[in-house]
Write a protein that holds these residues in place. Structure first.
Motif, PDB file in Angstrom:
ATOM      1  N   ASN A 104      -5.217 -16.312  19.496  1.00  0.00           N
ATOM      2  CA  ASN A 104      -5.355 -15.584  18.238  1.00  0.00           C
ATOM      3  C   ASN A 104      -6.145 -14.309  18.493  1.00  0.00           C
ATOM      4  O   ASN A 104      -7.353 -14.368  18.720  1.00  0.00           O
ATOM      5  CB  ASN A 104      -6.069 -16.461  17.201  1.00  0.00           C
ATOM      6  CG  ASN A 104      -6.106 -15.828  15.830  1.00  0.00           C
ATOM      7  OD1 ASN A 104      -5.765 -14.649  15.665  1.00  0.00           O
ATOM      8  ND2 ASN A 104      -6.513 -16.583  14.836  1.00  0.00           N
ATOM      9  N   ASN A 112       0.847 -17.430  12.037  1.00  0.00           N
ATOM     10  CA  ASN A 112       1.812 -17.061  11.008  1.00  0.00           C
ATOM     11  C   ASN A 112       1.369 -17.563   9.639  1.00  0.00           C
ATOM     12  O   ASN A 112       1.703 -16.967   8.613  1.00  0.00           O
ATOM     13  CB  ASN A 112       3.194 -17.635  11.331  1.00  0.00           C
ATOM     14  CG  ASN A 112       3.895 -16.876  12.434  1.00  0.00           C
ATOM     15  OD1 ASN A 112       3.245 -16.241  13.265  1.00  0.00           O
ATOM     16  ND2 ASN A 112       5.216 -16.930  12.473  1.00  0.00           N
ATOM     17  N   ARG A 169      -4.360 -15.707   9.712  1.00  0.00           N
ATOM     18  CA  ARG A 169      -4.981 -15.205  10.942  1.00  0.00           C
ATOM     19  C   ARG A 169      -6.415 -15.698  11.101  1.00  0.00           C
ATOM     20  O   ARG A 169      -7.080 -15.349  12.067  1.00  0.00           O
ATOM     21  CB  ARG A 169      -4.936 -13.680  10.991  1.00  0.00           C
ATOM     22  CG  ARG A 169      -5.554 -12.909   9.860  1.00  0.00           C
ATOM     23  CD  ARG A 169      -5.409 -11.403  10.159  1.00  0.00           C
ATOM     24  NE  ARG A 169      -5.789 -10.547   9.055  1.00  0.00           N
ATOM     25  CZ  ARG A 169      -4.935 -10.090   8.136  1.00  0.00           C
ATOM     26  NH1 ARG A 169      -3.658 -10.437   8.191  1.00  0.00           N
ATOM     27  NH2 ARG A 169      -5.348  -9.290   7.167  1.00  0.00           N
ATOM     28  N   THR A 176       1.342 -11.958   9.547  1.00  0.00           N
ATOM     29  CA  THR A 176       0.259 -12.898   9.240  1.00  0.00           C
ATOM     30  C   THR A 176      -0.471 -12.431   7.991  1.00  0.00           C
ATOM     31  O   THR A 176      -0.179 -11.364   7.451  1.00  0.00           O
ATOM     32  CB  THR A 176      -0.720 -13.013  10.428  1.00  0.00           C
ATOM     33  OG1 THR A 176      -1.700 -14.016  10.128  1.00  0.00           O
ATOM     34  CG2 THR A 176      -1.407 -11.694  10.709  1.00  0.00           C
TER      35      THR A 176
END
Length: 229
Positions: free
Chosen positions: A93, A111, A114, A174
Motif C-alpha cells: 500500500n 481498491n 487506501r 481507491t
C-alpha cells in the motif's frame, strides 16, 4: 488518570514514528527492515498493554446501562475491523500503513480503501464503545477512535505531498471511505492472496476470542454478555 494520560501519550508518540518518513527511514537504515518491524511491533504491544492496564486502574463510572443489542454492534464491527487490519498489514500500500515494503501493485484491499489498517482500528474502537458504558472505556476506545481519525488525516496530507501532481491519477481506483471508489465505478472489487489470508486469519482469531481467548486476555467473555439479557 495521570497514568492513563501518560500511557496514551507514549502510545501516540510511538505510533507517530511511521508517519515521519525521515525518522522511519533512519531506523530502518540502522536496524534493517525486519528488525525494525519486530522491534516496533514489540514496543507497540507493550504500549497497548500499558494503556489497557492504566485504563482498568481507573475508577468505574457508569454512563449508560448495558443491553444485549449493544453486544451485536461489537460482534459485527470487531471482526470486520480485524479483517481490514490484517488485509492492510499483509498488502502492499503506497498510500497508508502496511507491514509490506517495496514497490509493486497495491493489494486488492486498497481498491476498497487506501487506509484499511486505520479503518480496521476505527471500526474495532467504535464497536467496543456501546457495550462498555463506563467512563474509562469511553476514554480508552474513544481515544483510539480519535487518534485513528487524526492519523488518517495526517497520512492523507503526507501522501498528497509525496505523490504531488500524480496524486489524482494514482488514487483514482481507491478512496478514503471504504467502497466509495467501487460504488462509483472507479475500481472493482477483487480478491487476491492477501485478502484470502486475512479472511482465514480473521476467522481463526475470531473463533479463538469467542471460545475463551477474549476472556483470557481481558477477563470479559463476549458470549456471556448476550446470555445475561
Amino acid at each position: 488518570m495521570t497514568q492513563f494520560l501518560a500511557a496514551f501519550a507514549v502510545f501516540v508518540a510511538l505510533h507517530s514514528v511511521p508517519a515521519v518518513p525521515a525518522v522511519r527511514a533512519r531506523l530502518v537504515s540502522r536496524l534493517g527492515h525486519g528488525t525494525y518491524i519486530a522491534a516496533y511491533s514489540a514496543a507497540s504491544l507493550v504500549a497497548v498493554a500499558w494503556l489497557f492496564y492504566a485504563a482498568f486502574m481507573l475508577d468505574y463510572l457508569e454512563l449508560w446501562p448495558a443491553a444485549a443489542w449493544q453486544g451485536w454492534i461489537t460482534f459485527t464491527a470487531a471482526p470486520v475491523g480485524l479483517f481490514f487490519v490484517l488485509a492492510g498489514l499483509f498488502s502492499r500500500n503506497p498510500f497508508s500503513t502496511t507491514a509490506r515494503r517495496g514497490g509493486g501493485e497495491p493489494g486488492a484491499v486498497v481498491n476498497i480503501t487506501r487506509h484499511p489498517v486505520l479503518w480496521g482500528f476505527l471500526l474495532w474502537a467504535i464497536g467496543h464503545i456501546p457495550p462498555n458504558g463506563d467512563l474509562r472505556s469511553l476514554a480508552l476506545f474513544g481515544g483510539f477512535a480519535v487518534f485513528t481519525i487524526g492519523s488518517m488525516a495526517m497520512i492523507e496530507r503526507r501522501s498528497r505531498k509525496l505523490h504531488g501532481e500524480q496524486w489524482a491519477s494514482r488514487t483514482r481506483s481507491t478512496s478514503i471511505v471504504p467502497f466509495v471508489a467501487i460504488a462509483s465505478g472507479r475500481a472493482r472489487l477483487r480478491l487476491d492472496r492477501m485478502i484470502a489470508l486475512a479472511l482465514i486469519a480473521d476467522l481463526v482469531v475470531t473463533v479463538w476470542l469467542l471460545a475463551g481467548g477474549h476472556a483470557w486476555l481481558f477477563s470479559a467473555a463476549p458470549l456471556l454478555f448476550l446470555s445475561a439479557f
